[in-house]
Design an enzyme around this catalytic site. Structure first.
Site, PDB file in Angstrom:
ATOM      1  N   LYS B  95       0.886  -1.168   0.000  1.00  0.00           N
ATOM      2  CA  LYS B  95       0.000   0.000   0.000  1.00  0.00           C
ATOM      3  C   LYS B  95       0.921   1.213   0.000  1.00  0.00           C
ATOM      4  O   LYS B  95       1.571   1.513   1.006  1.00  0.00           O
ATOM      5  CB  LYS B  95      -0.905   0.002   1.238  1.00  0.00           C
ATOM      6  N   GLY B 156      -8.335   9.381   8.896  1.00  0.00           N
ATOM      7  CA  GLY B 156      -8.752   9.559  10.289  1.00  0.00           C
ATOM      8  C   GLY B 156      -9.784  10.651  10.513  1.00  0.00           C
ATOM      9  O   GLY B 156     -10.180  10.909  11.648  1.00  0.00           O
ATOM     10  N   ALA B 183      -9.534   5.487   3.394  1.00  0.00           N
ATOM     11  CA  ALA B 183      -9.373   6.652   4.277  1.00  0.00           C
ATOM     12  C   ALA B 183     -10.590   7.563   4.324  1.00  0.00           C
ATOM     13  O   ALA B 183     -11.271   7.776   3.314  1.00  0.00           O
ATOM     14  CB  ALA B 183      -8.162   7.499   3.903  1.00  0.00           C
ATOM     15  N   GLY B 184     -10.843   8.066   5.526  1.00  0.00           N
ATOM     16  CA  GLY B 184     -11.887   9.066   5.730  1.00  0.00           C
ATOM     17  C   GLY B 184     -13.241   8.498   6.089  1.00  0.00           C
ATOM     18  O   GLY B 184     -14.178   9.243   6.370  1.00  0.00           O
TER      19      GLY B 184
END
Lengths: 65, 257
Positions: B95, B156, B183-184
């Protein structure tokens, strides 16, 4: 000679990366290494000689996102 | 769904950071049904050897690992970290994160494309953490990426899908590349929304790890992702501006008034 292990100054007598890892508490540990910012594969550690002032990074698996 | 020829049945990829304890992490992984978890690399102390215990723990979970290059801000750092990860975890998967801005942890897409090219040429199977930018996505595919992982929102932040239109456009432009929202994500409805757009999978960490009950939240995400996928396959309606009566008008009794 003095080397820098993960950012901290250490004195080692070992001449190679492999020997230094053993002397620094990493015998049989699952770790990956870089010398002066360059990756050194496990198999290449015994033939990798150290010099005064070298920086060694030793990393292991950790939690990640 | 398959990533680089590896077939997976779960469409949830779970991060392993920020859990209250290893036992709760293990429960959450189990409850999520995830077959892939993300891991990282950090400096090991010869005296404490904390990474050694973590590695045995992860191996016992029996899941595939996707190592990340989290925290890398340069191409060189990310490439070296990827090499270390490949040796340590014995996987070509990486990743790839090249962070460009510290408040938003927004990817440095220029560095990302360069690092992706270097790594793909070296046999890595790259999962790039990117934005929804179509041109960047195209460059990443040209560089050899066969999976793309656009952000939903900053890492985050729990804000969900910041740019629904952009994510939709990305899906439309790359119908054959597995797309993962990474993400998010804050709550299961965000993950369901990504899946309803036709995304192949969702990668999340904090939303589960920092929930009051991580295993319960992991299960909620698993169900939301499955529901979103089923909804996508069932071809959802497009929103419209005007009302459309769902009950037939023809045949209605004439009752005056």
């Amino acid at each position: 000679m003095q080397i820098f292990l993960n950012g901290k100054a250490r004195e080692v007598e070992a001449a190679t990366l492999d020997a230094a890892l053993n002397a620094l508490g990493f015998r049989d540990a699952v770790v990956a290494t870089a010398l002066n910012g360059r990756f050194v594969a496990k198999g290449a550690r015994p033939a990798t000689t150290l010099a005064e002032g070298d920086t060694i990074e030793v990393v292991a698996p950790l939690q990640g996102g | 769904m398959s990533f680089y020829g590896v077939d997976l049945s779960s469409r949830l990829l779970l991060g392993t950071a920020r859990y209250p304890s290893p036992a709760i992490l293990a429960e959450a992984v189990k409850a999520s049904g995830a077959e892939v978890v993300t891991v990282s690399l950090r400096r090991e102390s010869g005296a404490q050897r904390a990474g050694q215990a973590f590695w045995s723990f992860i191996r016992e979970l029996g899941v595939r690992v996707l190592p990340n290059t989290a925290g890398c801000h340069s191409v060189k750092e990310a490439v070296t970290t990827a090499h270390m990860a490949r040796e340590l975890f014995d996987t070509p998967w990486i990743k790839l994160e090249v962070i460009g801005e510290s408040d938003t942890l927004q990817p440095d897409v220029f560095g990302l494309v360069e690092a992706a090219r270097i790594l793909a040429e070296d046999g890595f199977e790259v999962f790039p953490y990117t934005t929804e930018d179509l041109v960047v996505a195209d460059r990443l595919v040209q560089a050899g990426c066969r999976v793309l992982m656009p952000w939903g929102a900053p890492i985050g932040s729990a804000r969900g899908l910041n740019n629904l239109y952009g994510l939709k456009a990305l899906r439309a432009h790359f119908p054959d590349i597995p797309l993962v929202v990474d993400a998010g994500i804050g709550v299961p409805s965000h993950a369901a929304a990504a899946m309803e757009l036709g995304y192949d999978a969702v990668l999340l960490n904090t939303a589960v790890a920092e929930a009051g009950d991580p295993a319960g939240m992991a299960r909620a995400f698993a169900l939301a992702i499955e529901a979103g996928r089923l909804a996508f396959l069932a071809q959802p309606l497009e929103p419209r501006d005007m009302a459309a009566p769902s009950t037939p008008v023809i045949g209605k009794a004439v009752l005056g008034g």
